[in-house]
Scaffold this motif. Structure first.
Motif, short mmCIF file in Angstrom:
data_model
loop_
_atom_site.label_atom_id
_atom_site.label_comp_id
_atom_site.label_asym_id
_atom_site.label_seq_id
_atom_site.Cartn_x
_atom_site.Cartn_y
_atom_site.Cartn_z
N ARG A 89 0.75 -1.23 0.00
CA ARG A 89 -0.06 -0.11 -0.06
C ARG A 89 0.70 1.28 0.07
O ARG A 89 0.76 2.20 -0.82
CB ARG A 89 -0.94 -0.09 1.22
N HIS A 90 2.06 1.38 0.73
CA HIS A 90 2.57 2.58 0.81
C HIS A 90 3.59 2.56 -0.53
O HIS A 90 3.87 3.99 -0.74
CB HIS A 90 3.69 2.49 2.03
N LEU A 101 1.34 4.28 -2.98
CA LEU A 101 1.22 5.58 -2.68
C LEU A 101 2.57 6.39 -3.08
O LEU A 101 2.54 7.62 -3.27
CB LEU A 101 0.87 5.94 -1.09
N MET A 102 3.69 5.64 -3.26
CA MET A 102 5.02 6.33 -3.55
C MET A 102 5.19 6.29 -5.23
O MET A 102 6.26 6.45 -5.58
CB MET A 102 6.23 5.76 -2.75
N ARG A 118 -0.04 10.70 4.94
CA ARG A 118 -0.07 10.18 3.71
C ARG A 118 -0.63 8.65 3.44
O ARG A 118 0.07 7.79 3.53
CB ARG A 118 1.55 10.15 3.25
N VAL A 148 -4.18 8.92 1.94
CA VAL A 148 -5.31 8.99 1.27
C VAL A 148 -5.63 8.31 -0.10
O VAL A 148 -4.46 8.37 -0.85
CB VAL A 148 -5.70 10.45 1.18
N PRO A 161 -6.14 7.06 -3.80
CA PRO A 161 -6.71 7.82 -4.97
C PRO A 161 -8.06 8.22 -5.27
O PRO A 161 -8.43 9.34 -5.67
CB PRO A 161 -5.83 7.29 -6.15
N TYR A 206 3.59 14.46 -2.14
CA TYR A 206 4.73 14.05 -1.20
C TYR A 206 6.03 13.56 -1.83
O TYR A 206 6.08 12.55 -2.54
CB TYR A 206 4.23 12.87 -0.44
N GLY A 213 9.44 11.47 -2.40
CA GLY A 213 10.16 10.49 -2.12
C GLY A 213 9.54 9.63 -0.91
O GLY A 213 8.26 9.34 -1.17
#
Lengths: 228, 228
Positions: free
Chosen positions: A69-70, A73-74, B202, B204, B206, B219, B221
């Motif tokens: 998941r992270h 997000l990246m 960080r 949320v 999409p 955000y 990196g």
């Protein structure tokens, strides 16, 4: 640096939950986040965006779901392979969160050739420090892929199938490029010959560190992981 | 950038829990961690190590407890003032974790002079986006300190006592040096005149961003917070 044996790793874990009253949700979130950060430091998103995240039935697999998941997000494009799901509200919710973020789930174990064509990196979150051999039949195909693949592997806490204390075993001897030890390195990390070794899971209370004489390196600034 | 009104902020929160199936433990851990990172970026640990963390009865206070714990792991010396505790296993455990890490609890509201002598920074985690005036009597003394103090204040999500949409109010008009908006800034952040404004949380998805047209900045990196 102190390396934990299987019993010590279990005891540290039990104390974090029972004595320090952390919830699994909290520590899994921090552990998975630190894994995603270590991955991002070693494998640039431009060159390694397509990530196969292999999740096992326990907490190591849960760390993998949080990491996926992270990573998403990246800007990474993770896919999850999660062959044996334990019925448990936490894991179900972690999977739901991934699905809601449009992270695809792969139902059938991909073949080595498919993995080579479709992915730039594999996250190995199959088995953690409570693993005892042999590898169960559900996981033999994916362990086989990990052994044959030429693309880099990042292992969460323990390279899956390795003996927690003795390292590689006769039926499992792949070498990850990145190993992210969580909380403190386990014995098998001494035998790790890959490129990057990181420590993640920046949540160990000083008194627990002292009790188990964990002479861990300092995490710099706001970092959630540190290179060993 | 989109600023949320009170109803939208509530709806986003409810969706994160009910639709995306996040637990409060997970999101509070990420929110509190991002607050501690924003604080560390703005207030160097060498010059601002002594931190008074003021926690309210709800989730904003919970974010404060998590923030205090992570600040402690980064070398700060937080003290917690937590005048009105809601009986709730999560908050009790968060407080227990802080106590187990030797973070002192201040029982009586410190006077302005004492705060000036003993602390380099105040974290204001009293009230969040669900606050409705007036300030309850238990919190009047600490809000008074926030209004009179000359040491910097870092507010979590909302400067406490400010109207969520209209900003400063007649009975509460202090100006924090740092504001950390969580998830997305609320209307009152438009009136913020302090030095640093960060966005944290960080997590949320999409599709939620799209639904509420949250045109949030990227955000960078592995950062858990971003300067606005």
């Amino acid at each position: 640096m102190k390396y934990l044996n299987q019993m010590e790793a279990t005891n540290v874990d039990v104390e974090l939950f029972n004595v320090y009253k952390f919830s699994v949700d909290q520590l899994m979130e921090l552990a998975g986040l630190s894994c995603s950060h270590a991955v991002a430091k070693c494998f640039d998103v431009c060159k390694h965006s397509r990530v196969l995240v292999c999740c096992g039935p326990g907490n190591n697999g849960g760390d993998g779901l949080v990491c996926a998941r992270h990573l998403s997000l990246m800007g990474y494009k993770p896919h999850i392979y999660y062959p044996k799901r334990t019925p448990n509200v936490l894991y179900e919710n972690l999977m739901h969160q991934c699905k809601s973020m449009n992270i695809p789930l792969i139902e059938k174990c991909p073949e080595e050739k498919e993995v080579a064509n479709c992915f730039d990196l594999i996250i190995d979150a199959l088995f953690g420090f409570s693993f005892k051999p042999p590898v169960r039949s559900d996981f033999i195909p994916i362990i086989d892929v990990l052994q044959k693949t030429k693309i880099p592997i990042a292992s969460v806490d323990i390279p899956s199938g390795w003996h927690v204390e003795n390292g590689k075993s006769t039926d499992c001897d792949f070498e990850p490029t990145l190993l992210i030890s969580l909380t403190a390195p386990k014995h098998c990390a001494k035998f790790f010959k890959g490129t990057y070794h990181y420590l993640g899971g920046r949540f160990v209370p000083p008194s627990l560190k002292e009790k188990y004489q964990l002479d861990l390196p300092d995490y710099p600034g706001t970092e959630t992981c540190v290179k060993l």
